[in-house]
Design a protein around this motif. Structure first.
Motif, PDB file in Angstrom:
ATOM      1  N   SER A 291       0.641  -1.300   0.130  1.00 23.56           N
ATOM      2  CA  SER A 291       0.222  -0.030   0.079  1.00 23.56           C
ATOM      3  C   SER A 291       0.785   1.208  -0.092  1.00 23.56           C
ATOM      4  O   SER A 291       0.388   2.357  -0.223  1.00 23.56           O
ATOM      5  N   GLY A 292       2.295   1.166   0.348  1.00 28.34           N
ATOM      6  CA  GLY A 292       2.946   2.310   0.162  1.00 28.34           C
ATOM      7  C   GLY A 292       3.334   2.790   1.596  1.00 28.34           C
ATOM      8  O   GLY A 292       4.204   3.664   1.907  1.00 28.34           O
ATOM      9  N   GLN A 293       2.698   2.309   2.579  1.00 28.49           N
ATOM     10  CA  GLN A 293       3.134   2.693   4.050  1.00 28.49           C
ATOM     11  C   GLN A 293       4.199   2.039   4.611  1.00 28.49           C
ATOM     12  O   GLN A 293       4.416   0.727   4.053  1.00 28.49           O
ATOM     13  N   THR A 294       4.894   2.577   5.493  1.00 26.94           N
ATOM     14  CA  THR A 294       6.072   1.931   6.221  1.00 26.94           C
ATOM     15  C   THR A 294       5.720   1.497   7.612  1.00 26.94           C
ATOM     16  O   THR A 294       5.113   2.220   8.362  1.00 26.94           O
ATOM     17  N   LYS A 309      -4.158  -9.767   5.591  1.00 23.28           N
ATOM     18  CA  LYS A 309      -3.792  -9.563   4.389  1.00 23.28           C
ATOM     19  C   LYS A 309      -3.975  -8.129   3.952  1.00 23.28           C
ATOM     20  O   LYS A 309      -4.405  -7.747   2.701  1.00 23.28           O
ATOM     21  N   THR A 310      -4.306  -7.274   5.078  1.00 24.53           N
ATOM     22  CA  THR A 310      -4.629  -5.930   4.634  1.00 24.53           C
ATOM     23  C   THR A 310      -3.442  -4.824   5.319  1.00 24.53           C
ATOM     24  O   THR A 310      -2.786  -5.244   5.913  1.00 24.53           O
ATOM     25  N   CYS A 311      -3.562  -3.575   4.924  1.00 23.98           N
ATOM     26  CA  CYS A 311      -2.430  -2.685   5.355  1.00 23.98           C
ATOM     27  C   CYS A 311      -3.333  -2.151   6.783  1.00 23.98           C
ATOM     28  O   CYS A 311      -4.453  -1.852   6.876  1.00 23.98           O
ATOM     29  N   PRO A 312      -2.452  -2.187   8.016  1.00 24.74           N
ATOM     30  CA  PRO A 312      -2.783  -2.130   9.304  1.00 24.74           C
ATOM     31  C   PRO A 312      -3.514  -0.602   9.376  1.00 24.74           C
ATOM     32  O   PRO A 312      -4.383  -0.303  10.146  1.00 24.74           O
ATOM     33  N   LYS A 313      -2.790   0.451   8.648  1.00 25.09           N
ATOM     34  CA  LYS A 313      -3.182   1.824   8.580  1.00 25.09           C
ATOM     35  C   LYS A 313      -4.445   2.228   7.790  1.00 25.09           C
ATOM     36  O   LYS A 313      -5.269   2.695   8.113  1.00 25.09           O
ATOM     37  N   THR A 314      -4.410   1.743   6.669  1.00 28.22           N
ATOM     38  CA  THR A 314      -5.462   2.012   5.587  1.00 28.22           C
ATOM     39  C   THR A 314      -6.580   1.036   5.494  1.00 28.22           C
ATOM     40  O   THR A 314      -7.748   1.478   5.057  1.00 28.22           O
ATOM     41  N   ARG A 315      -6.125  -0.042   5.947  1.00 25.56           N
ATOM     42  CA  ARG A 315      -7.412  -1.261   6.094  1.00 25.56           C
ATOM     43  C   ARG A 315      -7.551  -1.740   4.424  1.00 25.56           C
ATOM     44  O   ARG A 315      -8.494  -2.469   4.354  1.00 25.56           O
ATOM     45  N   GLN A 316      -6.694  -1.208   3.677  1.00 24.52           N
ATOM     46  CA  GLN A 316      -7.086  -1.846   2.322  1.00 24.52           C
ATOM     47  C   GLN A 316      -6.478  -3.028   1.884  1.00 24.52           C
ATOM     48  O   GLN A 316      -5.199  -3.554   2.356  1.00 24.52           O
ATOM     49  N   PRO A 317      -7.005  -3.988   1.116  1.00 26.27           N
ATOM     50  CA  PRO A 317      -6.375  -5.208   0.797  1.00 26.27           C
ATOM     51  C   PRO A 317      -5.086  -5.062   0.172  1.00 26.27           C
ATOM     52  O   PRO A 317      -5.103  -4.121  -0.646  1.00 26.27           O
ATOM     53  N   LEU A 318      -3.940  -5.866   0.294  1.00 29.22           N
ATOM     54  CA  LEU A 318      -2.441  -5.693  -0.202  1.00 29.22           C
ATOM     55  C   LEU A 318      -2.560  -6.874  -1.367  1.00 29.22           C
ATOM     56  O   LEU A 318      -2.936  -7.973  -1.246  1.00 29.22           O
ATOM     57  N   ALA A 319      -2.038  -6.185  -2.449  1.00 28.96           N
ATOM     58  CA  ALA A 319      -1.955  -7.003  -3.688  1.00 28.96           C
ATOM     59  C   ALA A 319      -0.989  -8.076  -3.281  1.00 28.96           C
ATOM     60  O   ALA A 319      -0.837  -9.163  -3.965  1.00 28.96           O
ATOM     61  N   HIS A 320      -0.046  -8.007  -2.657  1.00 24.62           N
ATOM     62  CA  HIS A 320       1.060  -8.986  -2.197  1.00 24.62           C
ATOM     63  C   HIS A 320       1.635  -8.893  -0.812  1.00 24.62           C
ATOM     64  O   HIS A 320       1.244  -7.671  -0.210  1.00 24.62           O
TER      65      HIS A 320
END
Length: 643
Positions: A291-294, A309-320
């Motif tokens: 997602s680009g988050q660090t 399998k999501t980004c903890p900050k944005t909650r969006q699903p991660l492609a990998h």
């Protein structure tokens, strides 16, 4: 007296009013004050889920006062003193309402869920104050038009009626709170029920939990050591939610402000972008996710290991789930540390921890293989070890599943060896805590096998079988499988004849299963009403609220209403309404209201046991919800007498 707001039309008016306006020039204008309160409330934004409906109702009443303010502002004559006094009373009542709305917008979500009844009483107090203000509106003094007057009268009538309103309690939320808030079990809390509660309270992201941490810290400061037990319970639940998303737990009371590494250097402010969003600690090995988050490498790896399998900050699903080192940020952190003489904390990936983790990683495949050994002793030791490892952490649970440990564990459920059977069902219970494992376990046909252990296993095996069915039934498709596999009857038997722990496991499982209509009928056919009545009569077990919650679920079933509506059960409900705890009275009144709303014959039965005078007592001194239920039952009684 309020400052004169009359628009001067000539010099004579200016001279006549000069003294008054100069004397009162510093006094606040009540109309402006009311306007400011209404405008400030409009900026609060979203309210907490548990009180959202009440908040929106109250905000709507705020907006209904705008036409009143506009008409008073356009008045061509000075407001008489009586009118000014009334406006200040209105301002004071609105300020009380504003503070309550602020609390429901910015306060701790966990506190608002745990102390919902106390908050509801505050709403009732605000409604009472507003109602008293509108008891005597000096419309003629304020130049209020007939149209606005009608609106105010309608609002006044609604305020008077608001205490008689009955609402539908979210009993699933109530039971989840009961399990999570008051859990003193030595087993791990089921991640699905923690997740369900976290989602309902909107506390399932790192940002949400960071905001909630600040709200709870403010609560700790405000309470100054009072209500310590309630405060600690709130903190415990916060930490359960944090563990679920992989965040570091917070000791709010002892360390209310700063992260651990800042305790010895409180004057130093670390740039926000150097902190890991999960732990809020300075990063030593920053990595970038899809997602680009660090994040700090160890923290995000732990997040992924718990089947996220999501980004903890944005909650969006991660492609990998690949991680890319953020060398640029790492260099900036190193430069900042050097310039500020700041020593980075030791990286968590120490050789000792890595060695321990590697040992377990290598051990689990061997243990899984030993589950199928031809030697009983080897099997027994392996299944016991897997039971212990699967209890420790999510990483172990994932590893056991990945190495194919679930199928042999399901097969061991049919073994005649009681110890192997007990260890196997408990291991499956521990594994089912992780959401991904629930589907794997049910796909292996574990549910019918667990039900067999529930019917014929040891005492501990029966208890853990019930707990496993509760955990697996968090998935809706498994609720139906349990019902079709004849799992309701042995759960009802455990509810009636089990140990205290067994009864509680059975109660939570049955509560969960009875959310689908087919299982309600099955529970009634299995004779659930008899043990529920026994639990209600045994005060020492402490399962009255849980039992009444199950009853409240069952009442929507016509067959259940007939069973529950028998005289012994209604007599028990009336007993709780008469002399139970405030919470007991509230739950019993809720059940009785559902019964009486469905059939007037239940009203006559309740009256036979003297419920009327006890309802009057609750109406005067019960909890907020109990008062509303009592009022509704009394209305039903009144209507039935008129027929």
């Amino acid at each position: 007296m309020a400052k004169n707001r009359e628009r001067d039309r000539n010099g004579d008016n200016e001279r006549n009013e000069f003294n008054e306006s100069t004397c009162c020039d510093d006094e606040p204008d009540p109309v402006d004050e009311i306007q400011r309160v209404i405008e400030s409330v409009a900026r609060f934004g979203e309210y907490r889920r548990t009180q959202r409906k009440e908040c929106y109702n109250l905000v709507r009443r705020f907006k209904l006062m705008l036409p009143l303010i506009e008409e008073v502002r356009d008045l061509d004559e000075p407001i008489p003193e009586k009118g000014v006094v009334w406006l200040w009373k209105l301002r004071d009542a609105l300020l009380c309402a504003k503070e309550l709305l602020r609390f429901c917008s910015q306060g701790s979500k966990v506190q608002l869920a745990l102390e919902g009844e106390i908050v509801m009483m505050k709403f009732q107090s605000v409604y009472e104050k507003l109602s008293q203000v509108f008891d005597d509106v000096p419309c003629y003094l304020l130049g209020i038009s007939e149209e606005v007057k009608e609106q105010l009268e309608l609002m006044h009538m609604q305020l008077r009626r608001v205490r008689k309103r009955t609402d539908t309690q979210d009993i699933e939320l109530a039971m989840d709170m009961m399990v999570v808030f008051f859990e003193e079990d030595d087993r791990n809390a089921d991640s699905a029920i923690v997740e369900r509660l976290a989602k309902k309270l909107k506390l399932h992201s790192v940002d949400d939990l960071n905001i909630e941490t600040v709200a709870i810290r403010n609560l700790v400061r405000e309470r100054k050591g009072q209500n310590a037990e309630s405060t600690q319970r709130i903190i415990n639940v916060l930490n359960k939610f944090k563990r679920f998303v992989g965040m570091e737990e917070t000791n709010v009371i002892d360390d209310p402000v700063v992260p651990k590494m800042l305790q010895k250097c409180t004057s130093l402010i670390i740039p926000h972008e150097f902190l890991c969003p999960i732990t809020l600690e300075i990063m030593t090995d920053p990595v970038i996710v899809a997602s680009g988050q660090t994040y700090e490498r160890v923290s995000i790896e732990k997040w992924f290991q718990t089947n996220h399998k999501t980004c903890p900050k944005t909650r969006q699903p991660l492609a990998h789930l690949s991680l890319a080192p953020n060398y640029a940020l790492k260099n900036l952190i190193a430069m900042w540390c050097e310039n500020n003489n700041f020593k980075l904390p030791k990286q968590v990936t120490s050789s000792e921890q890595e060695s321990c983790s590697m040992e377990i990683t290598e051990e689990i495949p061997c243990l899984v293989e030993s589950l199928s050994s031809i030697h009983l002793d080897e099997q027994r030791k392996a299944v016991e070890k897997i039971r212990m490892l699967s209890k420790e952490n999510s990483e172990n649970r994932v590893l056991v599943a990945e190495h194919g440990g679930i199928p042999p564990l399901v097969q061991l459920l049919a073994y005649p060896d009681s110890k192997i059977q007990e260890h196997a069902v408990t291991a499956l219970l521990n594994l089912s805590i992780d959401e991904g494992n629930k589907k794997l376990i049910s796909k292996e046909g574990a549910i019918p096998a667990i039900i067999e252990v529930l019917e014929s296993g040891s005492t501990v095996a029966k208890e853990n079988s019930a707990a496993a069915l509760f955990s697996l039934s968090m998935l809706d498709e498994n609720k139906e499988i349990v019902g079709l596999s004849n799992g309701i009857t042995p759960l009802v038997d455990l509810l009636q004849n089990g140990t205290v722990r067994g009864k509680k496991d059975a109660a939570t499982a049955l509560f969960n299963l009875c959310f689908i209509d087919a299982n309600k009928g099955r529970a009634i056919s299995a004779g659930i009403v008899t043990p529920l009545l026994q639990l209600l009569k045994d005060i020492n077990l402490g399962m009255i609220d849980e039992s009444l919650s199950i009853v409240l679920l069952l009442i929507s079933n016509p067959e259940a209403r007939q069973e529950i509506g028998q005289l012994p059960f209604i007599e028990t409900l009336v007993d709780f309404i008469r002399e139970g705890t405030p919470k007991n009275k509230e739950c019993a009144a809720s059940v009785l209201l559902e019964l009486c709303s469905a059939n007037s014959s239940f009203i006559l039965a309740a009256l036979q046991f003297g419920v009327y005078e006890h309802l009057i007592e609750i109406k005067q001194s019960g909890t907020s919800r109990a008062q509303r239920k009592a009022n509704a039952i009394l209305d039903l009684i009144s209507r039935s007498e008129q027929i």
